[in-house]
Scaffold this active site. Sequence first.
Site, short mmCIF file in Angstrom:
data_model
loop_
_atom_site.label_atom_id
_atom_site.label_comp_id
_atom_site.label_asym_id
_atom_site.label_seq_id
_atom_site.Cartn_x
_atom_site.Cartn_y
_atom_site.Cartn_z
N CYS A 85 0.80 -1.22 0.00
CA CYS A 85 0.00 0.00 0.00
C CYS A 85 0.84 1.27 0.00
O CYS A 85 0.30 2.37 -0.13
CB CYS A 85 -0.96 -0.01 1.19
SG CYS A 85 -1.92 -1.53 1.26
N LYS B 103 -9.44 7.91 2.67
CA LYS B 103 -9.89 6.53 2.47
C LYS B 103 -11.30 6.31 3.00
O LYS B 103 -11.96 5.35 2.60
CB LYS B 103 -8.93 5.56 3.16
CG LYS B 103 -7.59 5.37 2.47
CD LYS B 103 -6.79 4.26 3.14
CE LYS B 103 -5.43 4.07 2.49
NZ LYS B 103 -4.49 5.16 2.84
N HIS C 243 -9.76 1.87 0.18
CA HIS C 243 -8.32 1.67 0.14
C HIS C 243 -7.91 1.15 -1.22
O HIS C 243 -8.22 0.00 -1.57
CB HIS C 243 -7.93 0.69 1.25
CG HIS C 243 -6.46 0.62 1.50
ND1 HIS C 243 -5.53 1.23 0.71
CD2 HIS C 243 -5.75 -0.02 2.49
CE1 HIS C 243 -4.32 1.00 1.17
NE2 HIS C 243 -4.43 0.24 2.25
N GLU D 13 -0.95 5.07 14.20
CA GLU D 13 -0.63 6.28 13.42
C GLU D 13 -0.92 7.54 14.22
O GLU D 13 -0.13 8.50 14.18
CB GLU D 13 -1.39 6.30 12.11
CG GLU D 13 -0.94 7.41 11.17
CD GLU D 13 -1.54 7.33 9.78
OE1 GLU D 13 -1.07 8.07 8.90
OE2 GLU D 13 -2.47 6.52 9.56
N PHE E 258 1.60 -3.63 3.87
CA PHE E 258 1.92 -4.96 4.38
C PHE E 258 3.42 -5.23 4.15
O PHE E 258 3.97 -4.90 3.10
CB PHE E 258 1.11 -6.03 3.65
CG PHE E 258 -0.34 -6.11 4.05
CD1 PHE E 258 -0.85 -5.35 5.09
CD2 PHE E 258 -1.20 -6.97 3.39
CE1 PHE E 258 -2.18 -5.43 5.45
CE2 PHE E 258 -2.54 -7.06 3.74
CZ PHE E 258 -3.04 -6.29 4.77
N HIS F 240 -2.58 7.62 6.60
CA HIS F 240 -2.85 6.31 6.00
C HIS F 240 -4.28 5.89 6.36
O HIS F 240 -5.03 5.47 5.49
CB HIS F 240 -1.83 5.29 6.50
CG HIS F 240 -1.93 3.97 5.82
ND1 HIS F 240 -1.85 3.83 4.44
CD2 HIS F 240 -2.09 2.71 6.31
CE1 HIS F 240 -1.97 2.55 4.13
NE2 HIS F 240 -2.12 1.85 5.23
#
Length: 418
Positions: free
Chosen positions: A164, A336, A341, A315, A404, A304
Site C-alpha cells: 500500500c 480513504k 483503500h 498512526e 503490508f 494512512h
Amino acid sequence: MELKRVVVTGLGAITPLGNTLAETWEGMVNGKSGAGPITQFDASKFKTQFACEVKGFDPLQLMDRKEARKCDRYTLLALKATEDAVQDSGLDIEKENLDRIGVIFAAGIGGIKTFEDEVMGYDAERGPRFNPFFIPKMIADIAAGQISMKYGFRGPNFATVSACASSTNAIGDAFNYIRLGKANAIVTGGAEAAVTIAGMGGFNAMNALSTRNESPETASRPFSASRDGFVLGEGSACLVLEEMEHALARGANIYCEVVGAGMSADAYHLTASHPEGLGAKLVMRNALEDAGMQPEEIDYINVHGTSTPVGDISESKAIKDVFGEHAYKLNISSTKSMTGHLLGAAGAVEAIACIMAVKEGIIPPTINHEAGDDDPEIDYNLNFTFNKAQKREINAALSNTFGFGGHNASMIVKKFVK
C-alpha cells in the site's frame, strides 16, 4: 552537487468518487462515499459484499477493442489517469526531448484479474491453453511500460511494489531522479484493480475488510471505535513531476512543489503496523529532514487511516510523538473514508488530495464518525476533520502510506514560491 527543485505540473485521477480529477476532488470536499455493492462479480457468498468501484469507465474511449483486450483493468485505469495528467501538464510531446522524460508507476498487486481468469480457466485434462498475453497483462510493471510506449517516453522507466506504500514510493523515486538531474520530467503514480474474486476472498480470509454489508457507504470509518476493517477500492492517480526551470521555461501551470520524501520499515509484523508506530514516526521524521522542514511548518496530514483497529491507533500515536504540541494545531484527515483503500494506488490518490488541499485551501474530511463512537486509545483533541471539509490556509502538507510487510513512505508538498 546542487539539487534541482521539483514541481507538479499535471494531475489525473479515476477513482470511486469520479472518473476525472475534478469529480474526485469535488467528491472528497463534499464528503461523498464511493462504496456500494460489488457489481463486477457475484459476491453474495462472501463475508464482504461491497467495495469502492470505479463506475462507468469505458476503456474504448482510450483505444480500440483489440488493444484494450491486451491490458488488465489496472493498466487501463493507469492509462486513463495518465492521459488526463499529461494533457493537464501541457507537455508538448512533439517538442520535448523524450529521452529526458520517464515513467515510474506503481501497483501493489497488478493484474490480479488476468491471473485469476487464466488460472481458474485451466483445465487439467485438456492441458495448458493460456492466453499469449497472460504474462504481459498480469505483471506489475506493465502499466509503466504501456505508458512509456504510448507517449514515447524513453527516460527512467520502472514500477515500485511495496504493497500500500507503492505509489508514494513511486512519487518519491520520481522526485529523487529529477532533483538529481537524471530527467526533466517523470510521469508517476499508481493503479490498482483488485476488486475480484481472489482479491476480496484473500482479504476476507485475513479478516482485513469491513463486513458492514447493510451500510457500505458508512463502512470506512477511520478513528471511530466501531471500525472493523478497510473497504477495498480501485482506481488510478497520476502526477507529472517536472524540474522547476524546465517547467518555468515552457510556461507550465505549477500546482505546488515537492520538497521531501521519506521511507522506513516497521521490521515488526507481516501485516500489522507496530503498535507504538515506530516505523510511522521514523518515516515522517525522514520526510521532514529531507525537506529541511520543522514539524511546525506542516499544516495538514493526509493519514494512512485505513479504518483498521490497530493501524489507526498506532498512526495517531506516531503523529503526537513527531509533532508534539503542534499536533493539536494540525488538520488530519483520511480520504480513504471516501475512496476506500486503493492499495498500490492509494498514495497517488492521497498525494493529489494534499496537492489540491494546498492549492484550494480546503481540507477534505474524514467521514462516518458518529457522536459517541470514540476509541479510548485515540486522542480526540487531535483535529481529524470529521465529517465536514474545513477551509484553511495550507502552506505544506504531508501524506502517509504504510504497506503490508512494514513498508512506510511519506511525502511533503508545499506552495510553490519561485
